[in-house]
Design a protein around this motif. Structure first.
Motif, short mmCIF file in Angstrom:
data_model
loop_
_atom_site.label_atom_id
_atom_site.label_comp_id
_atom_site.label_asym_id
_atom_site.label_seq_id
_atom_site.Cartn_x
_atom_site.Cartn_y
_atom_site.Cartn_z
N THR A 162 2.16 3.31 2.15
CA THR A 162 3.24 3.45 3.14
C THR A 162 3.47 2.18 3.96
O THR A 162 4.20 2.21 4.95
CB THR A 162 2.93 4.58 4.14
OG1 THR A 162 1.71 4.26 4.81
CG2 THR A 162 2.79 5.91 3.43
N ARG A 163 2.86 1.07 3.57
CA ARG A 163 2.98 -0.13 4.39
C ARG A 163 2.65 -1.36 3.56
O ARG A 163 2.22 -1.26 2.42
CB ARG A 163 2.01 -0.05 5.58
CG ARG A 163 0.56 -0.05 5.10
CD ARG A 163 -0.43 0.12 6.26
NE ARG A 163 -1.78 0.10 5.76
CZ ARG A 163 -2.65 -0.89 5.95
NH1 ARG A 163 -2.30 -1.95 6.65
NH2 ARG A 163 -3.87 -0.83 5.45
N VAL A 164 2.86 -2.53 4.17
CA VAL A 164 2.45 -3.78 3.56
C VAL A 164 1.02 -4.06 4.01
O VAL A 164 0.72 -4.02 5.21
CB VAL A 164 3.37 -4.95 4.00
CG1 VAL A 164 2.93 -6.25 3.33
CG2 VAL A 164 4.83 -4.64 3.68
N PHE A 197 0.87 -1.17 0.00
CA PHE A 197 0.00 0.00 0.00
C PHE A 197 0.92 1.23 0.00
O PHE A 197 2.15 1.09 -0.02
CB PHE A 197 -0.92 -0.05 1.23
CG PHE A 197 -2.24 -0.73 0.99
CD1 PHE A 197 -2.50 -1.44 -0.19
CD2 PHE A 197 -3.26 -0.67 1.94
CE1 PHE A 197 -3.75 -2.05 -0.41
CE2 PHE A 197 -4.50 -1.27 1.73
CZ PHE A 197 -4.74 -1.96 0.55
#
Ligand SMILES: [Zn+2]
Ligand SMILES: [Zn+2]
Ligand SMILES: [Zn+2]
Ligand SMILES: [Zn+2]
Lengths: 226, 226
Positions: free
Chosen positions: A116-118, A114
């Motif tokens: 800023t993250r998994v 995504f």
């Protein structure tokens, strides 16, 4: 015979807050009110997230229960779909409300990046959420953030772990996941048809791609979501 | 003019142990010996993982250094590619050996499900690994476990965060990620060509799909990996 298009409304996502837009419904009564307005305007399916009082994402089954009760009362016949999306928790708490037996629930059949993250949907969690949906008679809407998630959903349906016919949403425009790409959209639709001829699909574009994906989806014989 | 095919050898994966197959090279001298045999047989690129003495995956730069030194000595001209794959660590330790300046290193440009876990390559980690490769003049081999990873790699190349031309490996046959599907392979190759006409690619099939993917890759003008 053409099938009538199902108009979906996502009244509250997992992210926008009152600070972004004062009109975003956060409390359950606000959500019921907002759903009712969309229902009057023609929407036939509501995709539900719930929030804590401070606006942060929640997975509280009690809130989901009150939201469903309100929608059932004021929007007769409307399809209620609960989100099992990742911001509402990190594990099985994301499916704690499936025993409430909504008509549908979202199910991501894989992991992806995504902005800023998994977005983590481990194989175990995917299996468990699907089992809960099967157990409680909840129809999954597969959220396909990439091609492999379509293959995974078809395989699960073939193994009887998802009750068919499959309904898949192709999600595009999320940074670091699939961009809004028309050739890829057409390939996703063709692949789903090849693997599971009785499946239905819809397109969901994030942010500025929302109307683009509605167009592509309608052109390709899919549903629309607003 | 056709380009000569580059034959890649992956001497030691991140998983097989002596218990699975006594011939799997684990120690650095065993790996150098095995690479040399493949070099004599015509392989021109070696994909390197390193292991601890007990066979578990390692990311120890000292082991990578000794392996590269051995390959450089016994296999003159062979391309040395280090794996930054996820089993060797969970974060930046996966790239701690890039300062050794191997010719190439693998770079997954997204996250995906693997057979029993999430293969996590967070946006931050992907950015940092790419920066390290750029800084040390290491050419990435993009490991594309799904379609969105191709888009992400092209975007990074367009932004100057990966030095072109791109070289992408399409990985298929990993349970819960992309299965070995010929139409998808063709679409991956066509998409890469559309987005980055100067890019090259290869196919990597896991386990029993190894030779299948070599065939598809050669048919489509890609490289081969054994
Ligand atoms: Zn949602
Ligand atoms: Zn339909
Ligand atoms: Zn490897
Ligand atoms: Zn080449």
């Amino acid at each position: 015979m053409t099938e009538p298009c199902i108009i979906t409304v996502a009244i509250t996502g997992s992210l926008p807050t009152k600070a972004n837009n004062p009109a975003v419904p956060i409390s359950v009564p606000e959500q019921v009110e907002s759903t009712h307005a969309a229902f009057e305007a023609g929407a036939s399916l509501v995709h539900c997230h719930v929030r804590n009082d401070d606006g942060t994402p929640s997975s509280d089954p009690e809130k989901f229960a009150r939201l469903m009760e309100g929608v059932r009362r004021y929007c007769p016949g409307m399809i209620v779909q609960f989100s099992t999306g990742g911001r509402s928790g990190s594990g099985r708490e994301r499916g704690g409300m499936l025993s409430l037996k909504p008509d549908m629930a979202s199910l991501s059949t894989g992991s992806v990046n995504f902005p800023t993250r998994v977005y983590e949907n481990s194989p175990d969690l995917v299996d468990w959420l699907a089992e809960e949906m099967l157990r409680h008679g909840v129809k999954p809407e597969i959220e396909a953030f990439d091609l492999s998630m379509i293959f995974k959903a078809v395989q699960m349906a073939e193994e009887g772990r998802i009750e068919g016919p499959l309904h898949v949403q192709f999600v595009m425009g999320v940074k670091n996941a699939m961009p809004a790409d028309r050739e890829s959209f057409a390939f996703f639709a063709a692949t789903l048809k090849r693997l599971a001829p009785d499946a239905t699909f819809t397109g969901a574009g994030i942010g500025r791609f929302q109307t683009t994906l509605v167009d592509w989806s309608l052109d390709a014989g899919g549903h629309c979501r607003t």
